[in-house]
Design an enzyme around this catalytic site. Structure first.
Site, PDB file in Angstrom:
ATOM      1  N   ARG A  35       0.829  -1.208   0.000  1.00 34.85           N
ATOM      2  CA  ARG A  35       0.000   0.000   0.000  1.00 34.85           C
ATOM      3  C   ARG A  35       0.864   1.258   0.000  1.00 34.85           C
ATOM      4  O   ARG A  35       0.528   2.258  -0.648  1.00 34.85           O
ATOM      5  CB  ARG A  35      -0.911  -0.030   1.228  1.00 34.85           C
ATOM      6  CG  ARG A  35      -1.862   1.150   1.345  1.00 34.85           C
ATOM      7  CD  ARG A  35      -2.815   0.942   2.507  1.00 34.85           C
ATOM      8  NE  ARG A  35      -3.621   2.133   2.766  1.00 34.85           N
ATOM      9  CZ  ARG A  35      -3.686   2.755   3.930  1.00 34.85           C
ATOM     10  NH1 ARG A  35      -2.982   2.316   4.970  1.00 34.85           N
ATOM     11  NH2 ARG A  35      -4.436   3.826   4.087  1.00 34.85           N
ATOM     12  N   HIS A  62       0.596   4.438  -2.467  1.00 31.75           N
ATOM     13  CA  HIS A  62       0.395   5.809  -1.977  1.00 31.75           C
ATOM     14  C   HIS A  62       1.536   6.720  -2.418  1.00 31.75           C
ATOM     15  O   HIS A  62       1.324   7.917  -2.628  1.00 31.75           O
ATOM     16  CB  HIS A  62       0.273   5.809  -0.457  1.00 31.75           C
ATOM     17  CG  HIS A  62      -1.087   5.401   0.020  1.00 31.75           C
ATOM     18  ND1 HIS A  62      -1.722   6.008   1.080  1.00 31.75           N
ATOM     19  CD2 HIS A  62      -1.947   4.457  -0.430  1.00 31.75           C
ATOM     20  CE1 HIS A  62      -2.910   5.446   1.267  1.00 31.75           C
ATOM     21  NE2 HIS A  62      -3.066   4.494   0.359  1.00 31.75           N
ATOM     22  N   ASN A 106      -2.647   8.873   4.904  1.00 30.79           N
ATOM     23  CA  ASN A 106      -1.439   8.090   5.180  1.00 30.79           C
ATOM     24  C   ASN A 106      -1.196   7.828   6.658  1.00 30.79           C
ATOM     25  O   ASN A 106      -0.207   7.187   7.019  1.00 30.79           O
ATOM     26  CB  ASN A 106      -0.208   8.793   4.588  1.00 30.79           C
ATOM     27  CG  ASN A 106      -0.160   8.707   3.080  1.00 30.79           C
ATOM     28  OD1 ASN A 106      -0.777   7.831   2.480  1.00 30.79           O
ATOM     29  ND2 ASN A 106       0.561   9.630   2.459  1.00 30.79           N
ATOM     30  N   HIS A 109      -6.462  -5.901  -2.152  1.00 28.35           N
ATOM     31  CA  HIS A 109      -7.249  -5.963  -0.920  1.00 28.35           C
ATOM     32  C   HIS A 109      -7.448  -7.403  -0.448  1.00 28.35           C
ATOM     33  O   HIS A 109      -8.110  -7.637   0.558  1.00 28.35           O
ATOM     34  CB  HIS A 109      -8.606  -5.293  -1.114  1.00 28.35           C
ATOM     35  CG  HIS A 109      -8.528  -3.804  -1.220  1.00 28.35           C
ATOM     36  ND1 HIS A 109      -9.620  -2.995  -1.438  1.00 28.35           N
ATOM     37  CD2 HIS A 109      -7.463  -2.959  -1.123  1.00 28.35           C
ATOM     38  CE1 HIS A 109      -9.236  -1.728  -1.486  1.00 28.35           C
ATOM     39  NE2 HIS A 109      -7.932  -1.685  -1.301  1.00 28.35           N
TER      40      HIS A 109
END
Length: 325
Positions: free
Chosen positions: A62, A66, A94, A193
């Site tokens: 992740r 990001h 974040n 996910h």
């Protein structure tokens, strides 16, 4: 108005050309002479980390996402805030990221062998891949290298570049399109996910009083919603829930089976059923043995890893990932 629209379109085209040219300068052999052992060093350290903390795979994957969606894949998510600047890692989207110490550990190992050569952006991209590999040895993708580290990191840019979990399909497609990613990339990358957890606060809006009549989100399976309510109160800010129950440490296509059953945890998961192309992909992966997901994911990750990269003489190679040189 027409001239302004034309100028805006030309600007987007120009930026797209720059991004494409930069991405093409990445290479699988970029460090073949300056740091030939970089991939083996990164994998060795990442494997050590994953051996004791396998749940870090999702946060590290992740973190790469990001990083790339804000200013491109330039390692800016790793920079610490200062007294005069709030950096990306302290932007609201974040605040739940973790694993920065793991990136620092890998960077230290690389610096020990080849100081000042390998960028933090490249290390983050490699760690994201190798952490995923630790969960499934078939989840491999090549990582073209040569990214340089950016010097700018702004918290407020996270809010306008990172898609929140409550976005609908139109909003999701628009955000991905702004990064030169397609609807297919959206549905494929959402498959990440299949690992990881989420705080209740990211989805409780779907469980309680969704339309103001004490109901839950109708796009969510009611039995699943009832189960989630036993875990999360309306004001719960701390409890963690698996995004792919029973499979959150296994990187596979099971996520799509859940989404097809209306058991995707986030609004953004359910949204994949609201578009012809993304829905078809979800159903195909959920129903077909010998899924193409891992191959598709590899292609989309390579594509994502090239977003807005800076190369050549741009940026820098940070000695410590949390601080500009």
């Amino acid at each position: 108005m027409a001239s302004s629209t034309k100028l805006f379109s030309l600007t987007l085209l120009f930026l797209g050309i720059i991004t494409l040219c930069n991405a093409q300068s990445l290479s699988l052999k970029y460090y073949s002479k300056t740091c030939p052992k970089v991939e083996s060093i990164v994998k060795k350290e990442t494997d050590k980390i994953m051996a004791v903390a396998p749940t870090l795979a999702a946060p590290l994957l992740r973190m790469h996402f990001h990083d790339c969606f804000v200013r491109g894949c330039d390692g800016s998510v790793l920079i610490n805030s200062t007294t005069t600047n709030q950096a990306e890692k302290d932007g609201f989207p974040n605040l739940s990221l973790r694993g920065y110490g793991s990136i620092d550990r890998v960077k230290t190992a690389v610096e020990k062998e080849f100081p000042g050569v390998v960028s933090c952006a490249d290390i983050l991209a490699l760690v994201a891949r190798d952490a995923t590999l630790a969960l499934n040895p078939k989840a491999f993708w090549p990582v073209p290298l040569g990214r340089r580290d950016g010097r700018v990191s702004l918290a407020n840019e996270t809010l306008v570049n990172l898609p929140p979990p409550f976005f609908n399909i139109t909003q999701l497609k628009a955000v991905f399109a702004s990064k030169n990613l397609t609807s297919m990339d959206l549905v494929v990358l959402s498959g990440s996910h299949t690992i990881g957890t989420s705080h209740c606060s990211s989805f409780t809006n779907r469980l309680y009083n969704f339309t103001g009549r004490g109901d839950s989100d109708p796009s969510l399976d009611p039995n699943y919603a009832a189960r989630l309510r036993t875990r999360c109160s309306p004001t719960d800010q701390t409890t963690l829930v698996e995004m792919d129950p029973g499979s959150f440490k296994t990187f596979d296509e099971d996520y799509y089976t859940l989404v097809a059953k209306r058991r995707g945890l986030f609004t953004s998961d359910s949204a994949l059923l609201a578009d012809d192309e993304t829905r078809a992909y979800v159903l195909r992966q959920a129903r077909t043995k010998g899924s193409t997901f891992l191959n598709d994911f590899a292609k989309s990750m390579v594509k994502m890893g090239k977003i807005g990269v800076i190369t050549g003489s741009q940026g820098e190679v940070r000695r410590r990932c949390a601080f500009v040189n």
